[in-house]
Design an enzyme around this catalytic site. Structure first.
Site, mmCIF file in Angstrom:
data_model
loop_
_atom_site.group_PDB
_atom_site.id
_atom_site.type_symbol
_atom_site.label_atom_id
_atom_site.label_comp_id
_atom_site.label_asym_id
_atom_site.label_seq_id
_atom_site.Cartn_x
_atom_site.Cartn_y
_atom_site.Cartn_z
ATOM 1 N N ARG A 152 0.852 -1.183 0.000
ATOM 2 C CA ARG A 152 0.000 0.000 0.000
ATOM 3 C C ARG A 152 0.892 1.238 0.000
ATOM 4 O O ARG A 152 2.047 1.188 0.454
ATOM 5 C CB ARG A 152 -0.904 0.025 1.231
ATOM 6 C CG ARG A 152 -1.808 -1.198 1.385
ATOM 7 C CD ARG A 152 -2.601 -1.107 2.679
ATOM 8 N NE ARG A 152 -3.519 -2.237 2.861
ATOM 9 C CZ ARG A 152 -3.231 -3.348 3.520
ATOM 10 N NH1 ARG A 152 -2.019 -3.483 4.073
ATOM 11 N NH2 ARG A 152 -4.120 -4.313 3.643
ATOM 12 N N HIS A 246 -3.326 2.135 -6.298
ATOM 13 C CA HIS A 246 -3.832 0.847 -5.814
ATOM 14 C C HIS A 246 -3.899 -0.177 -6.942
ATOM 15 O O HIS A 246 -3.831 -1.387 -6.693
ATOM 16 C CB HIS A 246 -5.217 1.024 -5.196
ATOM 17 C CG HIS A 246 -5.783 -0.228 -4.593
ATOM 18 N ND1 HIS A 246 -5.328 -0.741 -3.402
ATOM 19 C CD2 HIS A 246 -6.734 -1.083 -5.039
ATOM 20 C CE1 HIS A 246 -5.994 -1.861 -3.129
ATOM 21 N NE2 HIS A 246 -6.845 -2.086 -4.103
ATOM 22 N N HIS A 272 -4.085 -8.881 3.994
ATOM 23 C CA HIS A 272 -5.480 -8.522 4.236
ATOM 24 C C HIS A 272 -5.843 -8.806 5.692
ATOM 25 O O HIS A 272 -5.701 -9.928 6.165
ATOM 26 C CB HIS A 272 -6.401 -9.308 3.296
ATOM 27 C CG HIS A 272 -6.352 -8.810 1.894
ATOM 28 N ND1 HIS A 272 -6.625 -9.606 0.807
ATOM 29 C CD2 HIS A 272 -6.055 -7.590 1.375
ATOM 30 C CE1 HIS A 272 -6.506 -8.906 -0.306
ATOM 31 N NE2 HIS A 272 -6.168 -7.682 0.020
ATOM 32 N N TYR A 281 -3.617 -19.365 7.362
ATOM 33 C CA TYR A 281 -2.423 -18.650 6.915
ATOM 34 C C TYR A 281 -1.250 -18.787 7.871
ATOM 35 O O TYR A 281 -0.110 -18.516 7.480
ATOM 36 C CB TYR A 281 -2.744 -17.162 6.714
ATOM 37 C CG TYR A 281 -3.781 -16.944 5.650
ATOM 38 C CD1 TYR A 281 -3.471 -17.109 4.309
ATOM 39 C CD2 TYR A 281 -5.087 -16.623 5.992
ATOM 40 C CE1 TYR A 281 -4.425 -16.954 3.332
ATOM 41 C CE2 TYR A 281 -6.053 -16.466 5.021
ATOM 42 C CZ TYR A 281 -5.715 -16.633 3.691
ATOM 43 O OH TYR A 281 -6.671 -16.488 2.717
#
Length: 304
Positions: A152, A246, A272, A281
């Site tokens: 980001r 983005h 995320h 994860y």
């Protein structure tokens, strides 16, 4: 004494500025509240709304009018968020006793995937900076790191030299909510960062600290400054409207998946928040991520 809406909006905007929100976000909130104030005028004899007289019926009327004037559900959702945040601020500061937005639902909207660049467009984008200029060297490193790691803008702005491990070709990213993640850096990006670090002293000042990317004055680049830099390049490559910095992050994910990367590994690399804490994860090791990255990212390796 009732507090006027008009005199409270600037206080809220000042509050948002102090929180460090981007100029773009603050401008959007301000515009929403100006529209809200204009709409509420006809409910008050003098045309000047006061906070403790604004009720849910008025808010619903405003949102209904916005829906009738060709505003998308996504825009309506943001306006709802703006109004809810504003009244939460008013409650916190004792301007009103009851919050008229309590329990008010946010309009639902379908998820629209942001636009992404083709691999050819990315190649052209990354080749745009003029490497004969120190600014071009810096900007090339920024673009390569964005695409290489799917970061980001805020993460690029806050990145420090100590977070980058060029020997291992990894970067430790501090994401939303101060959550950390480790993401591999491709060899193309590694090379451009090395080139930038060689000339970084030409940007340095007493205000530089350990921040990776610096402005011409030697201060850390802000998110707004980064967005302005990136938008100048993006407009030279984008064939239609709607592309933004983005889009580079989304291109990172799209290209990895199109080359066969595992979805869970990509989601881990993106960081995320609604997925990073899930059990599925946690078993992914740094080696797993690097393996997926090296196999699937189109710029993970430089040709000899």
């Amino acid at each position: 004494m009732s507090r006027a809406l008009a005199e409270t909006i600037p206080l809220f905007i000042r509050h948002l500025t102090a929180r460090g929100l981007s100029k773009h976000t603050i401008a959007a909130y301000g515009k929403d509240l100006e529209q809200f104030e204009d709409f509420l005028g006809h409910f008050f004899e003098d045309g000047k709304p006061v906070l403790d007289k604004i009720d849910r019926r008025m808010i619903r009327g405003f949102l209904h009018e916005m829906s009738e004037t060709d505003h998308s559900n996504r825009t309506l959702a943001r306006k709802t968020t703006t109004i809810r945040s504003f009244f939460k601020f008013c409650i916190a500061n004792g301007y009103i006793a009851d919050n008229p937005t309590t329990g008010m639902p946010t309009p639902k909207f379908g998820k629209k995937l942001p636009k992404f660049f083709s691999e050819e467009q990315i190649r052209k984008l990354l080749e745009l900076p003029d490497l004969s200029s120190k600014f071009g060297v810096r900007n090339r490193a920024i673009l390569e790191l964005l695409y290489s790691c799917g970061m980001r803008i805020s993460e690029i702005a806050s990145a420090t030299i100590s977070q980058v491990d060029l020997r291992r070709e990894m970067i430790r990213i501090i994401g939303k909510g101060n959550k950390e993640r480790i993401v591999p850096i491709g060899q193309w990006a590694t090379a451009t960062i090395r080139s930038y670090l060689k000339i970084r002293p030409r940007f340095q000042s007493k205000e530089s600290g350990d921040t990776l990317f610096l402005s011409k004055s030697g201060r850390p680049l802000t998110t707004d400054e980064l967005r302005e830099i990136l938008d100048r390049y993006i407009m030279l490559v984008a064939e239609t409207k709607g592309y933004s910095p983005h889009s580079i992050r989304h291109s990172f994910a799209t290209h990895l998946l199109s080359h066969g990367a595992d979805l869970k590994a990509v989601q881990e690399m993106l960081g995320h928040s609604n997925l990073s804490t899930t059990e599925i994860y946690t078993h992914l090791t740094i080696e797993d991520l690097q393996k997926e990255y090296m196999q699937a990212h189109p710029r993970s390796k430089k040709e000899d």
